[in-house]
Design a protein around this motif. Structure first.
Motif, PDB file in Angstrom:
ATOM      1  N   HIS A 148       0.830  -1.191   0.000  1.00 39.49           N
ATOM      2  CA  HIS A 148       0.000   0.000   0.000  1.00 39.49           C
ATOM      3  C   HIS A 148       0.878   1.260   0.000  1.00 39.49           C
ATOM      4  O   HIS A 148       1.776   1.415   0.814  1.00 39.49           O
ATOM      5  CB  HIS A 148      -0.899  -0.003   1.245  1.00 39.49           C
ATOM      6  N   ASP A 149       0.632   2.139  -0.954  1.00 39.39           N
ATOM      7  CA  ASP A 149       1.246   3.468  -1.026  1.00 39.39           C
ATOM      8  C   ASP A 149       2.769   3.384  -0.974  1.00 39.39           C
ATOM      9  O   ASP A 149       3.437   4.105  -0.238  1.00 39.39           O
ATOM     10  CB  ASP A 149       0.725   4.351   0.115  1.00 39.39           C
ATOM     11  N   LYS A 150       3.324   2.485  -1.781  1.00 45.90           N
ATOM     12  CA  LYS A 150       4.770   2.328  -1.817  1.00 45.90           C
ATOM     13  C   LYS A 150       5.180   1.976  -3.236  1.00 45.90           C
ATOM     14  O   LYS A 150       4.525   1.171  -3.902  1.00 45.90           O
ATOM     15  CB  LYS A 150       5.202   1.224  -0.849  1.00 45.90           C
ATOM     16  N   TRP A 151       6.262   2.580  -3.689  1.00 47.34           N
ATOM     17  CA  TRP A 151       6.723   2.292  -5.027  1.00 47.34           C
ATOM     18  C   TRP A 151       7.103   0.822  -5.148  1.00 47.34           C
ATOM     19  O   TRP A 151       7.868   0.296  -4.352  1.00 47.34           O
ATOM     20  CB  TRP A 151       7.920   3.157  -5.393  1.00 47.34           C
ATOM     21  N   THR A 152       6.539   0.204  -6.174  1.00 50.02           N
ATOM     22  CA  THR A 152       6.724  -1.231  -6.388  1.00 50.02           C
ATOM     23  C   THR A 152       6.935  -1.483  -7.868  1.00 50.02           C
ATOM     24  O   THR A 152       6.258  -0.887  -8.717  1.00 50.02           O
ATOM     25  CB  THR A 152       5.501  -2.026  -5.912  1.00 50.02           C
ATOM     26  N   ASN A 153       7.881  -2.349  -8.172  1.00 52.41           N
ATOM     27  CA  ASN A 153       8.113  -2.723  -9.553  1.00 52.41           C
ATOM     28  C   ASN A 153       7.321  -3.988  -9.876  1.00 52.41           C
ATOM     29  O   ASN A 153       7.450  -5.013  -9.192  1.00 52.41           O
ATOM     30  CB  ASN A 153       9.597  -2.974  -9.803  1.00 52.41           C
ATOM     31  N   VAL A 154       6.479  -3.915 -10.909  1.00 52.87           N
ATOM     32  CA  VAL A 154       5.681  -5.049 -11.371  1.00 52.87           C
ATOM     33  C   VAL A 154       6.199  -5.454 -12.748  1.00 52.87           C
ATOM     34  O   VAL A 154       6.281  -4.616 -13.663  1.00 52.87           O
ATOM     35  CB  VAL A 154       4.189  -4.707 -11.444  1.00 52.87           C
ATOM     36  N   GLY A 155       6.586  -6.712 -12.888  1.00 47.88           N
ATOM     37  CA  GLY A 155       7.108  -7.179 -14.163  1.00 47.88           C
ATOM     38  C   GLY A 155       6.533  -8.529 -14.548  1.00 47.88           C
ATOM     39  O   GLY A 155       6.116  -9.313 -13.683  1.00 47.88           O
ATOM     40  N   VAL A 156       6.490  -8.793 -15.825  1.00 43.90           N
ATOM     41  CA  VAL A 156       6.062 -10.106 -16.338  1.00 43.90           C
ATOM     42  C   VAL A 156       7.091 -10.560 -17.369  1.00 43.90           C
ATOM     43  O   VAL A 156       7.716  -9.747 -18.053  1.00 43.90           O
ATOM     44  CB  VAL A 156       4.662 -10.048 -16.971  1.00 43.90           C
ATOM     45  N   ARG A 157       7.271 -11.863 -17.435  1.00 43.24           N
ATOM     46  CA  ARG A 157       8.076 -12.440 -18.493  1.00 43.24           C
ATOM     47  C   ARG A 157       7.300 -13.627 -19.060  1.00 43.24           C
ATOM     48  O   ARG A 157       6.694 -14.399 -18.318  1.00 43.24           O
ATOM     49  CB  ARG A 157       9.454 -12.843 -18.008  1.00 43.24           C
TER      50      ARG A 157
END
Length: 1011
Positions: A152-161
């Motif tokens: 919640h309310d935090k920079w997060t990296n979302v990735g898919v391969r």
């Protein structure tokens, strides 16, 4: 998390496509005004904030030449990978409805149109608390979902391969959270794909128009750094998703953080706020990894932390390397914190981090940092933060609706920022007190430690032109800063005494005030307007401090020996080592300072004297950052306004840091006296006593020596003998451990040696009058009065002004403090100076041919020459005594040299006033030689004696061509008969009472004029 050595792999070096500045995208949906710019992940600059209520999203449009395989994954033979930084929020109800996530609408993060209904492409979206990723080739699709994967309310990296042969994998901060290897089948759509990538929304199929141009799935999200790889990132290559961002605080190091700051624009508030937030998380993480905040150990007197570590036999090289690494990490954190606080901005986390760095456990780290060439001290660090808060307050005061008061309490500091117009501040009411806890601040535990406050006068602004401007008042209470101060405490000489031990006996309070400047339209300060600085005459800042120790200041009373006790030598103490045995008092500072006391050495296992620790005084001090290498505490700008039970109220006239500095009673410790010196001293003092007694007996019982010069020598010998005896008696342990006895012996030493110096000056003056004026007597009584009276006056001054300082010297020489000893040495130096001047005149006049050729001058010539030599020796001895007993902070100890010279004083007196005196030698040889000389003088016609044997004091001839120069009254000898006595005439027991001596080249007065 993979190893962080791939930190150097930036997006620009690894990706096929990279959109770092999303705010620069030319195409946007429903964004007609400026994009909402926020701080992106640390090191990646700014990001874009999208508002789903306004149906905002970003669109990347491609062509046939620029398109990639994400629009048709079936063409991606090697697969593809992509990542996006997001920052989203959840509601509490979404967590409660985790099982019913499908009742919430999709909130798309990034999409090229792919779904589970046969449309080709991919989509990453959020539904409830589930993070979902879908990839579709038309007839097949893969779907993975993870609940609560995005914080919640935090920079997060979302990735898919994705790859057709491997399947779909969803990664959060480069960690794989979910995967689907085998696809599901569906009916492929016949719609023509649109080459658009949407960020913040989805382009879905419209069942009514059979088109794909319906935008929905808008999201309240902050997005940044969209990146694409045209291959499946296998193995640990998922670290590329982060683009060089380290990720969790566990994988941070200060070096990495500094590298991230290089690509961060700290001039922009949103990026600086993000950097501060990340650093706070890192510091919280490393603190949680430690075992806890162990209590800081207060070190004993002069005992450095490094010495304690060196004594630990279990310390290994690995431990030393770990400690050095930890110290370097601390220094990097200080540097980063100062870098983040260069520009104004009210980030609470800055003070949070400052409080962590100012914990007592970092004292050694602060000391090492201050010792570096470009290092800073903890006080300078705190001063820097105060200026940052004040500048931030000024910027806040110029805003549209500034808060009137902001207060916060952290681990090491409590701070309050007040914004008030000058006219509202000025008034007849009581002084303005700050800091005070706000009702909205729930940190009760931290505020309970900040029980001190500063009272600010309301009339410190006297310029009426400033009445409408806003004053920013920043006040600070540091709850741990006093524990970090180095030892010894850096103080400026003046009201504070740098020669004794000082420590801060209160929390450190600080106050700063400034008035908002008047700005021109260009944004610069208008120089025509007054600066509105506080009036120094009105700036009476009163700080209320509670003492941290319960130690009492030394009480002055007549029973000044009552604080002395006797204790045994502690085990393991070596002979001569300064070791203190005392009861440990309660409280941190009592324990720290309990062993700063006087010790007397009596042997390896004997008794030693101790004194309980006492405070000389508590003084108010102001920290001046401009003095010394890292600033010093000085007392000139502050004074004690009021003392109350357990505390002190200070009044200071300058802004800055204030505290109560406790001044310890000066430790009375002297170097150990070597055994050889003890033996040599006693031998020399014994030999001198024998010589002095011999001289005294000879002069006392020899009638021919009862003239003024040898009687003066007898008085000098008596005082030197008494002084030598008292000097030896002062070594007795019974005397040194009893302050009354020590005071008595010190007083007798004072009187005897000062009287000896006075007699030395009198002998020099008498010899001077003899040589220059021919006066050889008539002043014995006056000399006696002066030689006894002036020392008595000096002793009386010490008892009048320094009564309570007497008898505390370890060697029982007057006093330990310099001021009482200066009362002794000042007249002693004057006596020696007068005597040396007379000796110099005597020395040059005695070597003239006229004096050498007059037998009548032999006695006085020999005595004056010996007196001159003794004056030089005595003056040299007591000049060395000045540097021996007065503290000049010299590295050389002159005590052995002085004791040897002083021990030989009696021998030198016998040699100079006895052996060098012809009359003294004649008396020792017997009167026959004296008679023989008288006969020889008569046969030579050198002037008759008129029937009276005058010994060597032969009167001048009657036909002398010159007269005596004007001088004090003289008594002329009786007329000399012409008949000369026979050689068998009896020798008188003493010379005639005559004050007149023949001086070559000087005409005597007539008998009538002399009478």
């Amino acid at each position: 998390m993979p190893p962080t050595d791939v930190f150097t792999q930036r997006y620009v070096n690894t990706t096929t496509k990279h959109y770092g500045d999303l705010q620069d995208l030319m195409t946007a949906y429903n964004i007609t005004d400026n994009r909402q710019i926020v701080a992106g992940p640390l090191g990646f600059g700014n990001a874009v904030q999208l508002d789903k209520s306004r149906k905002q999203c970003l669109i990347i449009q491609d062509t046939e030449d620029t398109k990639d395989n994400t629009y048709d994954p079936s063409l991606a033979t090697e697969g593809f990978s992509l990542s996006l930084w997001i920052k989203s929020e959840y509601t509490e109800q979404e967590f409660f409805d985790a099982k019913f996530y499908d009742k919430y609408l999709k909130e798309c993060f990034v999409s090229t149109g792919g779904d589970t209904m046969g449309h080709k492409g991919f989509t990453i979206y959020q539904q409830g608390i589930f993070l979902i990723a879908e990839v579709s080739t038309g007839s097949q699709y893969w779907q993975v979902m993870v609940p609560g994967a995005v914080p919640h309310d935090k920079w997060t990296n979302v990735g898919v391969r994705w790859a057709a042969t491997v399947g779909l994998e969803l990664a959060v901060n480069s960690d794989i959270k979910s995967m689907m290897k085998h696809p599901r089948t569906t009916t492929a759509s016949t719609d023509t794909p649109v080459l658009e990538t949407t960020i913040g929304c989805c382009r879905n199929h419209d069942s009514e128009t059979q088109s794909l141009f319906l935008y929905d799935g808008f999201s309240d999200v902050e997005v940044d750094e969209y990146s694409l790889w045209d291959r499946y990132l296998g193995g640990n290559d998922t670290i590329y998703f982060l683009g060089g961002y380290v990720g969790e605080p566990a994988y941070f190091t200060p070096d990495i953080f500094k590298s991230l700051l290089q690509s961060t624009d700290l001039e922009k508030p949103e990026q600086r706020a993000m950097a501060v937030e990340v650093l706070k998380g890192y510091m919280t993480h490393i603190e949680a990894q430690e075992k806890g905040d162990e209590d800081y150990e207060e070190y004993a007197e002069g005992e450095e932390e490094e010495a304690v570590d060196a004594q630990n036999p279990n310390t290994t090289a690995a431990d030393g390397a770990a400690a050095a690494s930890k110290s370097q990490q601390f220094q990097d954190l200080v540097s980063i914190t100062m870098q983040l606080s260069q520009n104004s901005g009210l980030e609470d986390d800055i003070l949070f981090m400052a409080g962590k760095l100012l914990k007592p456990k970092h004292r050694k780290d602060w000391k090492k940092l201050a010792e570096q060439e470009d290092g800073i001290s903890a006080m300078e660090f705190a001063s820097h933060l105060e200026k940052f808060i004040l500048n931030s307050g000024l910027a806040h005061a110029r805003s549209d609706r500034p808060s009137p008061r902001i207060a916060a309490a952290y681990d090491g500091v409590c701070v309050q920022l007040n914004v008030i117009t000058v006219k509202d501040l000025v008034g007849p009411s009581e002084d303005f007190a700050t800091p005070i806890q706000l009702e909205s601040d729930a940190n009760e535990e931290a505020w309970t430690k900040c029980n001190d406050h500063v009272e600010i006068p309301r009339d410190m602004f006297t310029d009426e032109r400033c009445s409408d401007r806003k004053a920013v008042i920043a006040s600070f209470i540091y709850t741990t800063l006093h524990k970090i101060q180095g030892h010894p405490l850096p103080v400026t000489a003046g009201k504070l005494n740098p020669k004794v031990e000082n420590f801060i006996d209160s929390k450190v309070a600080s106050f700063r005030v400034a008035v908002t400047p008047v700005m021109r339209a260009s944004g610069k300060v208008d120089p025509a307007m007054p600066p509105c600085n506080p009036n120094p005459l009105k700036s009476k800042l009163k700080s209320n401090f509670h003492h941290l120790s319960t130690m009492q200041t030394s009480r002055r009373h007549l029973l000044f020996h009552g604080n002395l006790t006797t204790s045994k030598v502690s085990e393991g103490a070596t002979e001569g080592q300064v070791v203190v045995v005392t009861e440990r008092q309660t409280g941190r500072y009592e324990g720290r300072w309990a062993n700063r006391e006087v010790r007397r050495e009596k042997g390896k296992q004997g008794e030693k004297q101790t004194r309980k620790p006492e405070l000389e005084a508590r003084r108010c001090a102001w920290y001046n950052p401009k003095t010394g290498q890292h600033g010093q505490w000085e007392g000139e700008q502050c004074r004690v306004w009021q003392s109350f039970e357990g505390g002190t109220k200070c009044m200071c006239r300058k802004q800055g840091m204030y505290a109560v500095v406790a001044e310890m009673v000066e430790p009375m410790v002297v170097p150990e006296e070597p055994e050889w010196l003890v033996v040599v001293r006693y031998v020399l003092y014994g030999l001198s006593a024998a010589c002095l007694l011999f001289f005294i007996f000879v002069v006392a019982f020899a009638g021919d020596l009862k003239e003024q010069f040898h009687l003066m020598g007898l008085c000098l010998a008596a005082y030197l003998l008494a002084g030598s005896i008292f000097m030896v008696v002062s070594d007795a342990e019974e005397v040194r451990t009893d302050r009354h006895a020590c005071t008595a012996i010190g007083t007798l030493l004072h009187f005897c040696y000062l009287a000896a110096g006075a007699w030395m000056a009198m002998i020099g003056h008498a010899s001077f009058r003899c040589v220059t004026s021919g006066i050889v007597g008539g002043r014995m009584k006056q000399y006696g009065y002066l030689s006894a009276g002036m020392p008595l006056v000096s002793v009386g001054c010490t008892y009048t002004f320094f009564l309570y300082d007497l008898g505390n010297d370890p060697r029982c020489f007057i006093s330990w403090y310099d001021s009482p000893k200066e009362v002794f040495f000042a007249p002693q130096i004057i006596f020696c100076g007068v005597a040396l001047f007379c000796a110099l005149v005597i020395f040059f006049n005695l070597h003239t041919a006229a004096f050498r050729n007059k037998p009548s001058m032999e006695d006085y010539r020999s005595f004056s020459l010996g007196a001159s030599l003794l004056i030089v020796y005595f003056s040299l001895t007591w000049t060395l005594a000045v540097v021996t007993y007065i503290d000049f902070e010299l590295d050389v100890d002159f005590y052995p040299v002085f004791q040897i010279l002083n021990g030989l004083s009696g021998v030198m007196l016998l040699v100079c006033l006895g052996a060098c005196s012809s009359r003294f030698r004649m008396v020792l040889a017997g009167q026959a030689k004296l008679k023989l000389r008288n006969s020889s003088n008569r046969s030579d016609g050198g002037g008759g004696d008129g029937g009276r044997d005058t010994g060597v004091l032969i009167p001048p001839p009657a036909a002398s061509p010159r007269r005596f120069a004007p001088s004090p009254r003289r008594v002329a000898p009786s007329p000399i008969p012409s008949t000369a006595p026979t050689s068998l005439s009896p020798l008188p027991s003493r010379p005639p009472s005559s004050n007149t001596l023949e001086v070559p080249g000087v005409r005597p007065r007539s008998t009538a004029s002399l009478i």
